[in-house]
Design a protein around this motif. Structure first.
Motif, PDB file in Angstrom:
ATOM      1  N   ALA A  24       0.856  -1.191   0.000  1.00  0.00           N
ATOM      2  CA  ALA A  24       0.000   0.000   0.000  1.00  0.00           C
ATOM      3  C   ALA A  24       0.888   1.236   0.000  1.00  0.00           C
ATOM      4  N   ILE A  25       0.513   2.251  -0.739  1.00  0.00           N
ATOM      5  CA  ILE A  25       1.320   3.465  -0.795  1.00  0.00           C
ATOM      6  C   ILE A  25       1.088   4.292   0.477  1.00  0.00           C
ATOM      7  N   PRO A  26       2.092   5.022   0.930  1.00  0.00           N
ATOM      8  CA  PRO A  26       1.915   5.882   2.109  1.00  0.00           C
ATOM      9  C   PRO A  26       0.835   6.932   1.865  1.00  0.00           C
ATOM     10  N   ASN A  27       0.218   7.382   2.948  1.00  0.00           N
ATOM     11  CA  ASN A  27      -0.870   8.364   2.839  1.00  0.00           C
ATOM     12  C   ASN A  27      -0.427   9.658   2.167  1.00  0.00           C
ATOM     13  N   ARG A  28       0.878   9.972   2.233  1.00  0.00           N
ATOM     14  CA  ARG A  28       1.380  11.208   1.624  1.00  0.00           C
ATOM     15  C   ARG A  28       1.147  11.248   0.119  1.00  0.00           C
ATOM     16  N   TYR A  29       0.887  10.088  -0.490  1.00  0.00           N
ATOM     17  CA  TYR A  29       0.730  10.008  -1.952  1.00  0.00           C
ATOM     18  C   TYR A  29      -0.719   9.731  -2.382  1.00  0.00           C
ATOM     19  N   VAL A  30      -1.612   9.571  -1.422  1.00  0.00           N
ATOM     20  CA  VAL A  30      -3.011   9.261  -1.741  1.00  0.00           C
ATOM     21  C   VAL A  30      -3.749  10.557  -2.051  1.00  0.00           C
ATOM     22  N   TYR A 222      10.887  10.247 -13.782  1.00  0.00           N
ATOM     23  CA  TYR A 222      10.951   8.807 -13.548  1.00  0.00           C
ATOM     24  C   TYR A 222       9.763   8.411 -12.675  1.00  0.00           C
ATOM     25  N   TYR A 223       8.909   7.532 -13.226  1.00  0.00           N
ATOM     26  CA  TYR A 223       7.704   7.086 -12.532  1.00  0.00           C
ATOM     27  C   TYR A 223       7.857   5.615 -12.168  1.00  0.00           C
ATOM     28  N   PRO A 224       8.200   5.310 -10.911  1.00  0.00           N
ATOM     29  CA  PRO A 224       8.402   3.912 -10.522  1.00  0.00           C
ATOM     30  C   PRO A 224       7.095   3.127 -10.526  1.00  0.00           C
ATOM     31  N   ILE A 225       7.218   1.819 -10.503  1.00  0.00           N
ATOM     32  CA  ILE A 225       6.059   0.933 -10.364  1.00  0.00           C
ATOM     33  C   ILE A 225       5.291   1.325  -9.109  1.00  0.00           C
ATOM     34  N   CYS A 226       3.969   1.315  -9.218  1.00  0.00           N
ATOM     35  CA  CYS A 226       3.126   1.736  -8.091  1.00  0.00           C
ATOM     36  C   CYS A 226       2.110   0.640  -7.762  1.00  0.00           C
ATOM     37  N   PRO A 227       2.055   0.175  -6.504  1.00  0.00           N
ATOM     38  CA  PRO A 227       1.121  -0.901  -6.158  1.00  0.00           C
ATOM     39  C   PRO A 227      -0.348  -0.475  -6.151  1.00  0.00           C
ATOM     40  N   GLN A 228      -0.612   0.821  -6.065  1.00  0.00           N
ATOM     41  CA  GLN A 228      -1.998   1.307  -6.047  1.00  0.00           C
ATOM     42  C   GLN A 228      -2.148   2.523  -6.968  1.00  0.00           C
ATOM     43  N   PRO A 229      -2.025   2.304  -8.264  1.00  0.00           N
ATOM     44  CA  PRO A 229      -2.070   3.443  -9.199  1.00  0.00           C
ATOM     45  C   PRO A 229      -3.419   4.149  -9.232  1.00  0.00           C
ATOM     46  N   GLU A 230      -4.462   3.491  -8.755  1.00  0.00           N
ATOM     47  CA  GLU A 230      -5.793   4.102  -8.754  1.00  0.00           C
ATOM     48  C   GLU A 230      -5.948   5.163  -7.669  1.00  0.00           C
ATOM     49  N   LEU A 231      -4.954   5.262  -6.769  1.00  0.00           N
ATOM     50  CA  LEU A 231      -5.058   6.211  -5.652  1.00  0.00           C
ATOM     51  C   LEU A 231      -4.183   7.450  -5.821  1.00  0.00           C
ATOM     52  N   THR A 232      -3.282   7.440  -6.773  1.00  0.00           N
ATOM     53  CA  THR A 232      -2.296   8.514  -6.849  1.00  0.00           C
ATOM     54  C   THR A 232      -2.067   8.945  -8.287  1.00  0.00           C
ATOM     55  N   LEU A 233      -1.146   9.875  -8.475  1.00  0.00           N
ATOM     56  CA  LEU A 233      -0.751  10.348  -9.808  1.00  0.00           C
ATOM     57  C   LEU A 233       0.765  10.481  -9.858  1.00  0.00           C
ATOM     58  N   GLY A 234       1.325  10.282 -11.046  1.00  0.00           N
ATOM     59  CA  GLY A 234       2.748  10.528 -11.226  1.00  0.00           C
ATOM     60  C   GLY A 234       3.045  12.013 -11.264  1.00  0.00           C
ATOM     61  N   LEU A 235       2.126  12.786 -11.805  1.00  0.00           N
ATOM     62  CA  LEU A 235       2.233  14.238 -11.849  1.00  0.00           C
ATOM     63  C   LEU A 235       0.821  14.810 -11.842  1.00  0.00           C
ATOM     64  N   SER A 236       0.551  15.691 -10.893  1.00  0.00           N
ATOM     65  CA  SER A 236      -0.797  16.241 -10.722  1.00  0.00           C
ATOM     66  C   SER A 236      -1.171  17.156 -11.885  1.00  0.00           C
TER      67      SER A 236
END
Length: 366
Positions: A24-30, A222-236
């Motif tokens: 799960a991604i940290p809350n800072r990225y949700v 550089y956009y690393p692999i993300c386990p929860q891409p539905e919750l975050t963005l690589g660039l807003s």
């Protein structure tokens, strides 16, 4: 002048998070619900939809022919793309596929160097030059799922090779070759954009402060692999604060999305060895909103990393930017109050990417 000398909290490399096998991604990225990329109610365009709108693909080879009809057609295609889309892909743009591939491969090698080696180039919000992992200096801000490297190429007064990576081997030579060719393309596009506005072909370039003083900088994303891409963005979501952006995309992993005229997000499918051109806020202001600087964002992938090279071609920092007087009439009054690029870019450097809120703030009262 940027008053911020350091980041408000310790920097965490997104690549390190990705490689730690977290589930799960940290809350800072949700992101808040309204900003997440895969909302069920969103009209999300994809390549499997036969009715998908797509940003134009323009063959610049038509400009280098004796066929006047083809030249005119190509100029019209560029004009329409700048006015309606703010984005377009270009092929036959003059850069060799080998150089494009070499540039991407060089940066992939950089991002896979040991972390302690990369961190010798860690950046600060003072100039953003170097290896970074955030935009904006707001403490506790929601962050994007990406790392980057940012450097100045021109003018010479800002170019500092000590801020460029020294590894992998020959990377600085590759960078020089790549940026030199991109600047040529930018200068040619500036002439075309001027002509399509009915102006002398050097008008926009002169408004930037001339060729020698125009700014050019590279941001490698550089956009690393993300386990929860539905919750975050690589660039807003944001529009680019500069003049023109030339993007060398990842042809194998899509991620860039452009906001369409119906407000839906349109995924860009890169053509082979194409470059993606988009209008920045400074050109929108100079053209008095004839050309559009369009909001875009980047989504991330659960199985594949992604890398892209964005070259920003900008006005000289202290030159006042305002609608060109030739484009201002009684029926089309100036839409923007004057500003300099140095003043303008402080917004994204301090606040981070925030849609088109900054350029909208500069609209003249009517």
């Amino acid at each position: 002048m940027n008053i911020f000398q350091d980041w408000p909290e310790p920097i965490v490399r997104v690549q390190s998070l990705s490689e730690s096998n977290l589930q799960a991604i940290p809350n800072r990225y949700v992101k808040p619900l309204s900003q997440r990329p895969y909302l069920p109610s969103e009209n999300h365009h994809n390549k499997h939809n036969p009715h998908i709108p797509a940003i134009p693909i323009i063959d610049l080879g038509g400009l280098h022919t004796n066929n006047i009809t083809l030249q005119t057609k190509t100029l019209d295609e560029i004009s329409k793309a700048c006015r309606e889309w703010g984005f377009f892909q270009v092929v036959n743009h003059g850069m060799s596929p080998q150089l494009m591939d070499r540039a991407k491969e060089t940066w992939k090698e950089f991002f896979h160097l040991p972390m302690d080696l990369k961190n010798t180039h860690a950046n600060s919000p003072k100039t953003y030059e170097g290896y970074g992992s955030r935009l904006g200096v707001e403490k506790g801000a929601i962050l994007d799922w990406s790392d980057y490297y940012y450097l100045h190429y021109q003018p010479l007064s800002l170019k500092d090779h000590t801020k460029w990576p020294s590894f992998p081997l020959h990377c600085r030579d590759t960078l020089e070759d790549y940026c030199k060719e991109i600047v040529k393309l930018c200068e040619n596009l500036m002439k075309i954009l001027s002509r399509n506005l009915g102006l002398q072909e050097d008008r926009l370039q002169n408004a930037f402060g001339g060729k020698e003083e125009a700014g050019g900088c590279l941001r490698v994303n550089y956009y690393p692999i993300c386990p929860q891409p539905e919750l975050t963005l690589g660039l807003s979501p944001h529009s680019d604060p500069g003049g023109l952006t030339i993007l060398l995309p990842d042809e194998h992993v899509t991620g860039l999305q452009v906001r369409g005229s119906d407000d839906a997000w349109i995924s860009v499918q890169p053509a082979p060895h194409a470059l993606i051109v988009n209008i920045g806020d400074q050109v929108q202001m100079l053209s008095n909103s004839v050309y559009k600087s369009v909001e875009h964002r980047v989504i991330v992938n659960p199985a594949k990393e992604r890398l892209s090279l964005a070259f920003f071609y900008n006005p000289k920092g202290n030159v006042p930017i305002k609608p060109l007087e030739e484009l201002v009439t009684v029926d089309s009054p100036a839409l923007y109050t004057p500003t300099t690029y140095d003043q303008y870019r402080q917004f994204i450097r301090t606040q981070g990417p925030r849609s088109k809120s900054h350029i909208d703030e500069l609209r003249s009262p009517r």
